[in-house]
Scaffold this active site. Structure first.
Site, mmCIF file in Angstrom:
data_model
loop_
_atom_site.group_PDB
_atom_site.id
_atom_site.type_symbol
_atom_site.label_atom_id
_atom_site.label_comp_id
_atom_site.label_asym_id
_atom_site.label_seq_id
_atom_site.Cartn_x
_atom_site.Cartn_y
_atom_site.Cartn_z
ATOM 1 C CB VAL A 108 11.923 91.894 59.728
ATOM 2 C CG1 VAL A 108 11.955 91.174 61.064
ATOM 3 C CG2 VAL A 108 10.530 92.403 59.424
ATOM 4 N N PRO A 109 15.056 93.212 60.870
ATOM 5 C CG PRO A 109 15.836 94.582 62.600
ATOM 6 C CD PRO A 109 14.585 94.178 61.879
ATOM 7 C CB CYS A 110 16.585 88.237 60.465
ATOM 8 S SG CYS A 110 16.850 88.441 58.713
ATOM 9 C CG HIS A 111 20.912 92.278 59.465
ATOM 10 N ND1 HIS A 111 19.663 92.612 58.983
ATOM 11 C CD2 HIS A 111 21.475 93.433 59.857
ATOM 12 C CE1 HIS A 111 19.507 93.931 59.055
ATOM 13 N NE2 HIS A 111 20.588 94.457 59.595
#
Length: 291
Positions: A258-261
């Site tokens: 989950v690409p929180c970056h």
DNA sequence: ATTTGGTGTTGTG
DNA sequence: CACAACACCAAAT
């Protein structure tokens, strides 16, 4: 530093490359104004300059210089610009039909609310294991329904802390170390060559309603693109909640997948990252080479 | 450049 | 139930 994950192609490194790489990134970003030469950097971290150049480029597909370019505020702003309020739907279409795919990992997810897993899932068994990854030691956690956690540690010494961080999030669950079980996930997740439809990666999101909504939006951000916290807030129908969104993003238990970056401040600044800003930079630079 | 005031949600007591 | 904490943001010093 056992290197049991041999990845099938050479874009991803094995073992302790990340250590070297993160040192370089940290240095590069701390005194980027001084424009340190490759030689200077190599000297500081005690490595041969050409060797360093090679390691870094193998890791990212990007030279140190190009990397730095890819994580500047200017570059971030440029990427944000065609964020286009109406929706990312346009890029959604694009992503499906072109190699710059969206949902890079082809994730299917199901959500589980705290209440749901507390009542129905007491004694939920979570198996976990550490593996090498392009971003240091990765801690993977799975249930029989799919991946539920992904965390990072710089090296083996830092592993216990990461484990504590994660297990603390689900008090009441039963934790069992089982690296055989987590290994296939690690391989799949960190090798872009495995990012194909077919068998999608199963992820189970455990969190509050609001958090789930935020995390689902994160999954819509394509590889190599960025999104502001306030834009995310708009997309979940709470345009003034950018701050709350930030908090929710920060609590994402399945980082990277989950690409929180890919969530950053409106100014283009990276603002923060649960597993360290250097790692966030590393991920964005790494991805920049793979668009 | 820095400060300030307005935010929504969550975790704590 | 109140209250502080937060990976924010825009406007006013």
């Amino acid at each position: 530093m056992n290197m049991e994950i041999r990845l099938t192609n050479d874009i991803t490194p094995v073992g302790n490359d990340y250590r070297t790489v993160s040192d370089v990134i940290a240095l590069l970003t701390r005194d980027y104004q001084a424009q340190p030469s490759l030689d200077a950097i190599a000297r500081k971290i005690g490595q041969d300059a050409t060797e360093l150049q090679k390691t870094f480029t193998r890791w990212a597909g990007l030279s140190p210089k190009a990397f730095l370019q890819a994580v500047t505020i200017d570059h971030a702003k440029r990427l944000l610009k065609d964020e286009k309020l109406p929706l990312l739907e346009a890029s959604y279409e694009l992503g499906l039909s072109s190699p710059g795919r969206l949902h890079d990992l082809f994730v299917t997810h199901e959500a589980m609310s705290p209440g749901e897993w507390k009542t129905g899932g007491v004694g939920l068994e979570i198996r976990h294991g550490f593996h090498d990854s392009p971003f240091g030691r990765a801690l993977l956690m799975i249930t029989d329904r799919g991946l539920c956690g992904l965390a990072f540690a710089d090296d083996e010494a830092a592993e216990p802390e990461a484990l504590r961080d994660m297990t603390g999030r689900w008090p009441g669950a039963r934790f069992v170390e089982d690296r055989e079980a987590t290994r296939p996930y690690a391989v799949r997740i960190f090798d872009p060559a495995c990012w194909k439809p077919g068998e999608p990666l199963r992820v189970v999101l455990i969190g509050t309603d609001f958090q789930i909504r935020v995390w689902e939006q994160l999954l819509e951000i394509p590889l190599g693109r960025l999104c502001t916290y306030s834009h995310l807030a708009g997309r979940i129908g709470a345009p003034k909640a950018s701050r709350a969104v930030g908090a929710a993003v920060g609590r994402n238990p399945v980082s990277f997948v989950v690409p929180c970056h890919r969530a950053i401040g409106k100014s283009g600044a990276l603002t923060g990252y649960h597993w360290g800003l250097t790692r966030k930079r590393a991920m964005l630079g790494w991805e920049a080479a793979k668009v």
